[in-house]
Scaffold this motif. Structure first.
Motif, PDB file in Angstrom:
ATOM      1  N   PHE A   1       0.834  -1.195   0.000  1.00 30.14           N
ATOM      2  CA  PHE A   1       0.000   0.000   0.000  1.00 30.14           C
ATOM      3  C   PHE A   1       0.872   1.250   0.000  1.00 30.14           C
ATOM      4  O   PHE A   1       1.870   1.332   0.710  1.00 30.14           O
ATOM      5  CB  PHE A   1      -0.919   0.023   1.221  1.00 30.14           C
ATOM      6  CG  PHE A   1      -1.806   1.232   1.281  1.00 30.14           C
ATOM      7  CD1 PHE A   1      -2.955   1.297   0.508  1.00 30.14           C
ATOM      8  CD2 PHE A   1      -1.490   2.309   2.085  1.00 30.14           C
ATOM      9  CE1 PHE A   1      -3.778   2.413   0.550  1.00 30.14           C
ATOM     10  CE2 PHE A   1      -2.304   3.429   2.148  1.00 30.14           C
ATOM     11  CZ  PHE A   1      -3.442   3.478   1.368  1.00 30.14           C
ATOM     12  N   GLY A   2       0.485   2.236  -0.808  1.00 26.09           N
ATOM     13  CA  GLY A   2       1.212   3.504  -0.849  1.00 26.09           C
ATOM     14  C   GLY A   2       2.397   3.500  -1.790  1.00 26.09           C
ATOM     15  O   GLY A   2       3.129   4.478  -1.861  1.00 26.09           O
ATOM     16  N   ILE A   3       2.572   2.407  -2.520  1.00 25.34           N
ATOM     17  CA  ILE A   3       3.661   2.303  -3.488  1.00 25.34           C
ATOM     18  C   ILE A   3       3.049   2.407  -4.889  1.00 25.34           C
ATOM     19  O   ILE A   3       2.136   1.663  -5.239  1.00 25.34           O
ATOM     20  CB  ILE A   3       4.429   0.962  -3.363  1.00 25.34           C
ATOM     21  CG1 ILE A   3       4.914   0.744  -1.926  1.00 25.34           C
ATOM     22  CG2 ILE A   3       5.555   0.880  -4.372  1.00 25.34           C
ATOM     23  CD1 ILE A   3       5.897   1.778  -1.431  1.00 25.34           C
ATOM     24  N   CYS A   4       3.571   3.340  -5.693  1.00 22.01           N
ATOM     25  CA  CYS A   4       3.054   3.561  -7.045  1.00 22.01           C
ATOM     26  C   CYS A   4       3.284   2.323  -7.912  1.00 22.01           C
ATOM     27  O   CYS A   4       4.388   1.782  -7.955  1.00 22.01           O
ATOM     28  CB  CYS A   4       3.741   4.780  -7.662  1.00 22.01           C
ATOM     29  SG  CYS A   4       3.258   5.095  -9.366  1.00 22.01           S
ATOM     30  N   GLU A   5       2.249   1.886  -8.597  1.00 22.27           N
ATOM     31  CA  GLU A   5       2.357   0.733  -9.485  1.00 22.27           C
ATOM     32  C   GLU A   5       3.047   1.083 -10.799  1.00 22.27           C
ATOM     33  O   GLU A   5       3.390   0.202 -11.564  1.00 22.27           O
ATOM     34  CB  GLU A   5       0.961   0.153  -9.758  1.00 22.27           C
ATOM     35  CG  GLU A   5       0.342  -0.483  -8.535  1.00 22.27           C
ATOM     36  CD  GLU A   5      -1.024  -1.083  -8.802  1.00 22.27           C
ATOM     37  OE1 GLU A   5      -1.458  -1.149  -9.976  1.00 22.27           O
ATOM     38  OE2 GLU A   5      -1.685  -1.483  -7.830  1.00 22.27           O
ATOM     39  N   GLY A   6       3.252   2.371 -11.041  1.00 18.51           N
ATOM     40  CA  GLY A   6       3.929   2.796 -12.262  1.00 18.51           C
ATOM     41  C   GLY A   6       5.430   2.897 -12.103  1.00 18.51           C
ATOM     42  O   GLY A   6       6.192   2.291 -12.853  1.00 18.51           O
ATOM     43  N   CYS A   7       5.865   3.641 -11.084  1.00 18.09           N
ATOM     44  CA  CYS A   7       7.302   3.911 -10.926  1.00 18.09           C
ATOM     45  C   CYS A   7       7.920   3.221  -9.715  1.00 18.09           C
ATOM     46  O   CYS A   7       9.139   3.180  -9.579  1.00 18.09           O
ATOM     47  CB  CYS A   7       7.548   5.419 -10.850  1.00 18.09           C
ATOM     48  SG  CYS A   7       6.824   6.204  -9.381  1.00 18.09           S
ATOM     49  N   GLY A   8       7.082   2.699  -8.813  1.00 20.79           N
ATOM     50  CA  GLY A   8       7.599   2.012  -7.636  1.00 20.79           C
ATOM     51  C   GLY A   8       7.966   2.933  -6.485  1.00 20.79           C
ATOM     52  O   GLY A   8       8.430   2.464  -5.445  1.00 20.79           O
ATOM     53  N   GLU A   9       7.758   4.219  -6.644  1.00 20.07           N
ATOM     54  CA  GLU A   9       8.049   5.185  -5.582  1.00 20.07           C
ATOM     55  C   GLU A   9       6.848   5.289  -4.637  1.00 20.07           C
ATOM     56  O   GLU A   9       5.746   4.875  -4.964  1.00 20.07           O
ATOM     57  CB  GLU A   9       8.344   6.571  -6.183  1.00 20.07           C
ATOM     58  CG  GLU A   9       9.560   6.602  -7.084  1.00 20.07           C
ATOM     59  CD  GLU A   9      10.858   6.354  -6.338  1.00 20.07           C
ATOM     60  OE1 GLU A   9      10.993   6.865  -5.202  1.00 20.07           O
ATOM     61  OE2 GLU A   9      11.712   5.635  -6.885  1.00 20.07           O
ATOM     62  N   GLU A  10       7.091   5.889  -3.462  1.00 14.78           N
ATOM     63  CA  GLU A  10       5.995   6.101  -2.513  1.00 14.78           C
ATOM     64  C   GLU A  10       5.022   7.134  -3.056  1.00 14.78           C
ATOM     65  O   GLU A  10       5.430   8.129  -3.653  1.00 14.78           O
ATOM     66  CB  GLU A  10       6.535   6.598  -1.173  1.00 14.78           C
ATOM     67  CG  GLU A  10       6.996   5.493  -0.273  1.00 14.78           C
ATOM     68  CD  GLU A  10       7.280   5.988   1.137  1.00 14.78           C
ATOM     69  OE1 GLU A  10       6.534   6.853   1.646  1.00 14.78           O
ATOM     70  OE2 GLU A  10       8.256   5.496   1.712  1.00 14.78           O
ATOM     71  N   ILE A  11       3.746   6.885  -2.828  1.00 14.68           N
ATOM     72  CA  ILE A  11       2.708   7.841  -3.209  1.00 14.68           C
ATOM     73  C   ILE A  11       2.628   8.892  -2.104  1.00 14.68           C
ATOM     74  O   ILE A  11       2.621   8.557  -0.915  1.00 14.68           O
ATOM     75  CB  ILE A  11       1.344   7.136  -3.391  1.00 14.68           C
ATOM     76  CG1 ILE A  11       1.435   6.093  -4.513  1.00 14.68           C
ATOM     77  CG2 ILE A  11       0.241   8.143  -3.675  1.00 14.68           C
ATOM     78  CD1 ILE A  11       0.204   5.214  -4.659  1.00 14.68           C
ATOM     79  N   ASN A  12       2.555  10.142  -2.497  1.00 17.22           N
ATOM     80  CA  ASN A  12       2.485  11.259  -1.566  1.00 17.22           C
ATOM     81  C   ASN A  12       1.338  11.062  -0.584  1.00 17.22           C
ATOM     82  O   ASN A  12       0.233  10.687  -0.972  1.00 17.22           O
ATOM     83  CB  ASN A  12       2.302  12.549  -2.379  1.00 17.22           C
ATOM     84  CG  ASN A  12       2.252  13.781  -1.526  1.00 17.22           C
ATOM     85  OD1 ASN A  12       1.339  13.947  -0.726  1.00 17.22           O
ATOM     86  ND2 ASN A  12       3.231  14.644  -1.721  1.00 17.22           N
ATOM     87  N   SER A  13       1.593  11.341   0.692  1.00 16.64           N
ATOM     88  CA  SER A  13       0.571  11.129   1.728  1.00 16.64           C
ATOM     89  C   SER A  13      -0.671  12.004   1.501  1.00 16.64           C
ATOM     90  O   SER A  13      -1.785  11.586   1.817  1.00 16.64           O
ATOM     91  CB  SER A  13       1.148  11.379   3.113  1.00 16.64           C
ATOM     92  OG  SER A  13       1.564  12.713   3.246  1.00 16.64           O
TER      93      SER A  13
END
Length: 122
Positions: free
Chosen positions: A86-98
């Protein structure tokens, strides 16, 4: 907001949305049953009223479809919580902004990847 808070929010959203979908489906079945049995006492044979009824039916069906899509996304977010993704972008693998997760707790993509996807659709 920590993951447990997101999970609680998602579970509440899921319950509310599932309830809303059930109500919309019940309303749609009630209206469709009346039309299919020929009980048109509530409807005039005027073309404008027939068109309005048809439009309203399409609107209800479209709303059910959109709400069902969101319900699916919420379920997927709950699976990602369980899987620790959860909270990990499925596109780039980076954390999604809170802030994004607070606004759209079932988001699968960061803002940049979401923008790229939407521009590719056009």
């Amino acid at each position: 907001m920590e993951v447990r808070q997101h999970q609680k929010k998602l579970e509440e959203m899921r319950a509310d949305l599932a309830d809303k979908i059930r109500r919309l489906e019940k309303e749609e079945m009630r209206c469709s049953c009346r039309e299919s049995t020929g009980d048109l006492s509530g409807y005039s044979q005027h073309m404008a009223e027939t068109a309005a009824a048809s439009f309203e039916q399409e609107r209800r069906i479209g709303l059910i479809s959109r709400e069902t899509d969101i319900l699916y996304e919420i379920d997927e977010a709950l699976y990602r919580i369980r899987d620790g993704k959860f909270g990990i972008c499925e596109g780039c693998g980076e954390e999604i902004n809170s802030h994004r997760l607070e606004a759209v707790p079932y988001a699968r993509f960061c803002i940049e990847c979401q923008k790229k996807m939407e521009s590719n659709r056009r």
